[in-house]
Design a protein around this motif. Structure first.
Motif, PDB file in Angstrom:
ATOM      1  N   ALA A  69     -10.884  49.948 -13.212  1.00 26.01           N
ATOM      2  CA  ALA A  69     -12.033  49.877 -11.454  1.00 26.01           C
ATOM      3  C   ALA A  69     -11.970  48.670 -11.262  1.00 26.01           C
ATOM      4  O   ALA A  69     -11.842  48.148 -10.432  1.00 26.01           O
ATOM      5  N   PHE A  70     -11.468  47.201 -12.244  1.00 23.08           N
ATOM      6  CA  PHE A  70     -11.706  45.942 -12.853  1.00 23.08           C
ATOM      7  C   PHE A  70     -11.525  45.335 -13.386  1.00 23.08           C
ATOM      8  O   PHE A  70     -12.441  45.775 -14.958  1.00 23.08           O
ATOM      9  N   SER A  71     -10.528  44.871 -13.543  1.00 22.66           N
ATOM     10  CA  SER A  71     -10.806  44.310 -15.290  1.00 22.66           C
ATOM     11  C   SER A  71     -10.968  42.513 -16.024  1.00 22.66           C
ATOM     12  O   SER A  71     -11.783  42.293 -14.501  1.00 22.66           O
ATOM     13  N   SER A  72     -10.660  42.482 -16.505  1.00 15.84           N
ATOM     14  CA  SER A  72     -11.641  41.030 -17.300  1.00 15.84           C
ATOM     15  C   SER A  72     -11.410  40.152 -16.521  1.00 15.84           C
ATOM     16  O   SER A  72     -11.775  38.901 -16.607  1.00 15.84           O
ATOM     17  N   GLU A  73      -9.686  40.198 -16.280  1.00 13.23           N
ATOM     18  CA  GLU A  73      -9.332  39.210 -15.649  1.00 13.23           C
ATOM     19  C   GLU A  73      -9.190  38.962 -14.072  1.00 13.23           C
ATOM     20  O   GLU A  73      -8.879  37.913 -13.133  1.00 13.23           O
ATOM     21  N   ASN A  74      -9.987  40.003 -13.350  1.00 15.30           N
ATOM     22  CA  ASN A  74      -9.987  39.955 -12.160  1.00 15.30           C
ATOM     23  C   ASN A  74     -10.950  39.148 -11.220  1.00 15.30           C
ATOM     24  O   ASN A  74     -11.370  38.889 -10.435  1.00 15.30           O
ATOM     25  N   TRP A  75     -12.175  38.397 -12.758  1.00 13.55           N
ATOM     26  CA  TRP A  75     -12.559  37.788 -12.280  1.00 13.55           C
ATOM     27  C   TRP A  75     -12.016  36.650 -11.618  1.00 13.55           C
ATOM     28  O   TRP A  75     -12.441  35.206 -10.677  1.00 13.55           O
ATOM     29  N   LYS A  76     -10.656  35.973 -12.229  1.00  9.21           N
ATOM     30  CA  LYS A  76     -10.112  34.580 -11.307  1.00  9.21           C
ATOM     31  C   LYS A  76     -10.169  35.145 -10.268  1.00  9.21           C
ATOM     32  O   LYS A  76      -9.732  33.966  -9.565  1.00  9.21           O
ATOM     33  N   ARG A  77      -9.883  36.787  -9.448  1.00 11.13           N
ATOM     34  CA  ARG A  77      -9.946  36.620  -7.761  1.00 11.13           C
ATOM     35  C   ARG A  77     -11.012  35.161  -6.570  1.00 11.13           C
ATOM     36  O   ARG A  77     -11.635  35.405  -8.266  1.00 11.13           O
ATOM     37  N   PRO A  78     -10.631  35.403  -5.333  1.00 14.20           N
ATOM     38  CA  PRO A  78     -11.368  34.493  -4.893  1.00 14.20           C
ATOM     39  C   PRO A  78     -13.021  34.826  -5.278  1.00 14.20           C
ATOM     40  O   PRO A  78     -13.112  36.043  -5.113  1.00 14.20           O
ATOM     41  N   ALA A  79     -13.611  33.855  -5.362  1.00 15.72           N
ATOM     42  CA  ALA A  79     -15.463  34.535  -5.568  1.00 15.72           C
ATOM     43  C   ALA A  79     -15.542  35.968  -4.300  1.00 15.72           C
ATOM     44  O   ALA A  79     -16.383  36.994  -4.574  1.00 15.72           O
ATOM     45  N   LYS A  80     -14.708  35.595  -2.832  1.00 14.25           N
ATOM     46  CA  LYS A  80     -15.514  36.257  -2.118  1.00 14.25           C
ATOM     47  C   LYS A  80     -15.382  37.788  -2.566  1.00 14.25           C
ATOM     48  O   LYS A  80     -15.608  38.901  -2.420  1.00 14.25           O
ATOM     49  N   GLU A  81     -14.081  37.855  -2.541  1.00 18.49           N
ATOM     50  CA  GLU A  81     -13.615  39.530  -3.096  1.00 18.49           C
ATOM     51  C   GLU A  81     -13.981  40.501  -3.966  1.00 18.49           C
ATOM     52  O   GLU A  81     -14.524  40.568  -4.234  1.00 18.49           O
ATOM     53  N   VAL A  82     -14.928  38.830  -5.540  1.00 13.70           N
ATOM     54  CA  VAL A  82     -15.410  40.070  -6.314  1.00 13.70           C
ATOM     55  C   VAL A  82     -16.625  40.012  -5.653  1.00 13.70           C
ATOM     56  O   VAL A  82     -17.229  40.829  -6.302  1.00 13.70           O
ATOM     57  N   SER A  83     -17.238  39.268  -4.996  1.00  9.60           N
ATOM     58  CA  SER A  83     -18.652  39.785  -4.665  1.00  9.60           C
ATOM     59  C   SER A  83     -18.419  40.845  -3.986  1.00  9.60           C
ATOM     60  O   SER A  83     -19.233  41.394  -4.035  1.00  9.60           O
ATOM     61  N   LEU A  84     -17.545  41.134  -3.102  1.00  7.52           N
ATOM     62  CA  LEU A  84     -17.173  42.857  -2.737  1.00  7.52           C
ATOM     63  C   LEU A  84     -17.321  43.564  -3.142  1.00  7.52           C
ATOM     64  O   LEU A  84     -17.568  44.226  -3.019  1.00  7.52           O
ATOM     65  N   LEU A  85     -16.406  43.442  -4.022  1.00  4.24           N
ATOM     66  CA  LEU A  85     -16.564  44.419  -5.226  1.00  4.24           C
ATOM     67  C   LEU A  85     -16.945  44.944  -6.020  1.00  4.24           C
ATOM     68  O   LEU A  85     -17.604  45.971  -6.429  1.00  4.24           O
ATOM     69  N   MET A  86     -18.280  43.740  -6.268  1.00  5.46           N
ATOM     70  CA  MET A  86     -19.446  44.428  -6.773  1.00  5.46           C
ATOM     71  C   MET A  86     -20.289  44.664  -6.170  1.00  5.46           C
ATOM     72  O   MET A  86     -21.536  46.255  -6.446  1.00  5.46           O
ATOM     73  N   ASP A  87     -20.322  44.704  -5.089  1.00 10.57           N
ATOM     74  CA  ASP A  87     -21.319  45.665  -3.898  1.00 10.57           C
ATOM     75  C   ASP A  87     -20.736  46.572  -3.682  1.00 10.57           C
ATOM     76  O   ASP A  87     -22.094  48.014  -3.559  1.00 10.57           O
ATOM     77  N   LEU A  88     -19.100  47.277  -3.657  1.00 13.96           N
ATOM     78  CA  LEU A  88     -18.555  47.910  -3.702  1.00 13.96           C
ATOM     79  C   LEU A  88     -19.280  48.997  -4.904  1.00 13.96           C
ATOM     80  O   LEU A  88     -19.816  50.473  -3.959  1.00 13.96           O
ATOM     81  N   PHE A  89     -19.089  48.613  -5.993  1.00 11.99           N
ATOM     82  CA  PHE A  89     -19.274  49.134  -6.985  1.00 11.99           C
ATOM     83  C   PHE A  89     -20.507  49.916  -7.226  1.00 11.99           C
ATOM     84  O   PHE A  89     -21.246  51.104  -7.561  1.00 11.99           O
ATOM     85  N   MET A  90     -22.186  48.922  -6.247  1.00  8.49           N
ATOM     86  CA  MET A  90     -23.749  49.215  -6.354  1.00  8.49           C
ATOM     87  C   MET A  90     -23.254  50.495  -5.512  1.00  8.49           C
ATOM     88  O   MET A  90     -23.740  51.371  -5.427  1.00  8.49           O
ATOM     89  N   MET A  91     -22.433  50.035  -4.327  1.00  8.41           N
ATOM     90  CA  MET A  91     -22.780  51.391  -3.168  1.00  8.41           C
ATOM     91  C   MET A  91     -22.285  52.665  -4.102  1.00  8.41           C
ATOM     92  O   MET A  91     -23.213  53.881  -3.739  1.00  8.41           O
ATOM     93  N   ALA A  92     -20.622  52.575  -5.049  1.00 10.78           N
ATOM     94  CA  ALA A  92     -20.565  54.051  -5.053  1.00 10.78           C
ATOM     95  C   ALA A  92     -21.567  54.284  -5.952  1.00 10.78           C
ATOM     96  O   ALA A  92     -21.444  55.952  -6.154  1.00 10.78           O
ATOM     97  N   LEU A  93     -21.813  53.763  -6.914  1.00  9.21           N
ATOM     98  CA  LEU A  93     -22.969  54.021  -7.579  1.00  9.21           C
ATOM     99  C   LEU A  93     -23.833  54.650  -6.893  1.00  9.21           C
ATOM    100  O   LEU A  93     -24.660  55.780  -7.085  1.00  9.21           O
TER     101      LEU A  93
END
Ligand code: IPE
Ligand code: IPE
Ligand code: MG
Length: 259
Positions: A69-93
């Motif tokens: 779902a999210f790799s160690s390397e995916n932190w290199k993405r734009p901060a906005k995308e990373v934060s949206l991915l974290m929100d989505l992870f939380m929502m999915a859980l």
């Protein structure tokens, strides 16, 4: 479980099925871009595809499904995308955990959780606890996961045991290394799927996939539906796994097993 529940396990597991399927769910961004949508819309659509594959694994009685779902390397993405991915992870859980428990799915989140916000770490622990007693499908979600991270952590643990005199380095085996990885106790992946057309491993389950059958498909993850997964399973069933032996040896072993 209810009779008409779409996740109801069948009593008839087909032969030739993988015990453990690992999937690099790639192509969400391109799926969205093709539709003129923001990348995030692709990640959201990707969650729906996850639900469908989990349902199929439950029905088929596959033992383990590991999703990247999210790799160690995916932190290199734009901060906005990373934060949206974290929100989505939380929502999915939040949304999926009860449904997983209803369907006897045990959820495990593998990867370095310590980098996540405390709230998300708490949610992860809670979700794992909620499904801890389920003994159907084991669903592993790899989040902030990297194969090299997994191996590095295992080496640290083994080295600490050796340094304290509890372990003789000569006694380190492949099994004892496997036992220190985040997938300890589970069979190695038999089938390793990557959607999205790339032909690389991207640091997923490096040690564990030593003999996995690779299935690389151009289908973008949000489009990876029931038929696409069924096709991957069909192809897997037709592969001959030799593990270093010759075709003749494998056939002889199969004949012997049939008798
Ligand atoms: C995979 O889809 C999901 C994550 C890495 C979180 P991508 O976001 O990598 O999609 P593409 O490869 O850009 O299309
Ligand atoms: C791999 O996809 C990681 C996940 C699917 C979570 P990426 O899209 O990040 O892989 P690379 O960077 O193209 O190799
Ligand atoms: Mg990608």
């Amino acid at each position: 479980m209810q009779e008409n529940d779409p996740l109801r396990a069948t009593d008839d597991p087909s032969p030739g099925l993988p015990r453990h399927v690992a999937i690099i769910m790639d192509g969400n961004g391109r799926w969205a871009q093709e539709r003129g949508l923001p990348r995030f819309a692709g990640h959201k659509a990707g969650v729906e595809a996850v639900r469908a594959v989990v349902e199929q694994c439950v029905k088929l009685e596959i033992r383990v499904l590991t999703l990247f779902a999210f790799s160690s390397e995916n932190w290199k993405r734009p901060a906005k995308e990373v934060s949206l991915l974290m929100d989505l992870f939380m929502m999915a859980l939040n949304r999926e955990v009860k449904r997983l428990r209803r369907n006897n799915v045990r959820l495990r989140i593998i990867g370095d959780h310590s980098a996540f916000a405390e709230k998300l770490q708490h949610k992860i622990r809670e979700a794992e606890a909620t499904t801890a007693a389920c003994d159907g499908l084991i669903l592993q979600v790899a989040a902030n996961y990297g194969g090299r991270w997994d191996l590095t952590r295992a080496v640290q643990k083994i080295a600490a045991l050796a340094a304290s005199g509890e372990l003789d380095p000569a006694e380190i085996t492949e099994e004892s290394i496997s036992a220190e990885l985040s997938t300890a106790g589970l069979p190695d992946p038999d089938l390793f799927i990557r959607t999205g057309g790339e032909q690389r491993l991207s640091n997923f389950l490096l040690w564990q996939s030593a003999y996995a059958e690779l299935y690389l498909t151009p289908t973008l993850w949000p489009d990876f539906n029931q038929a696409a997964f069924a096709e991957a399973l069909r192809e897997f069933a037709g592969r001959q796994r030799r593990f270093g032996r010759t075709t003749e040896q494998v056939q002889a072993a199969e004949r012997a097993a049939d008798e």
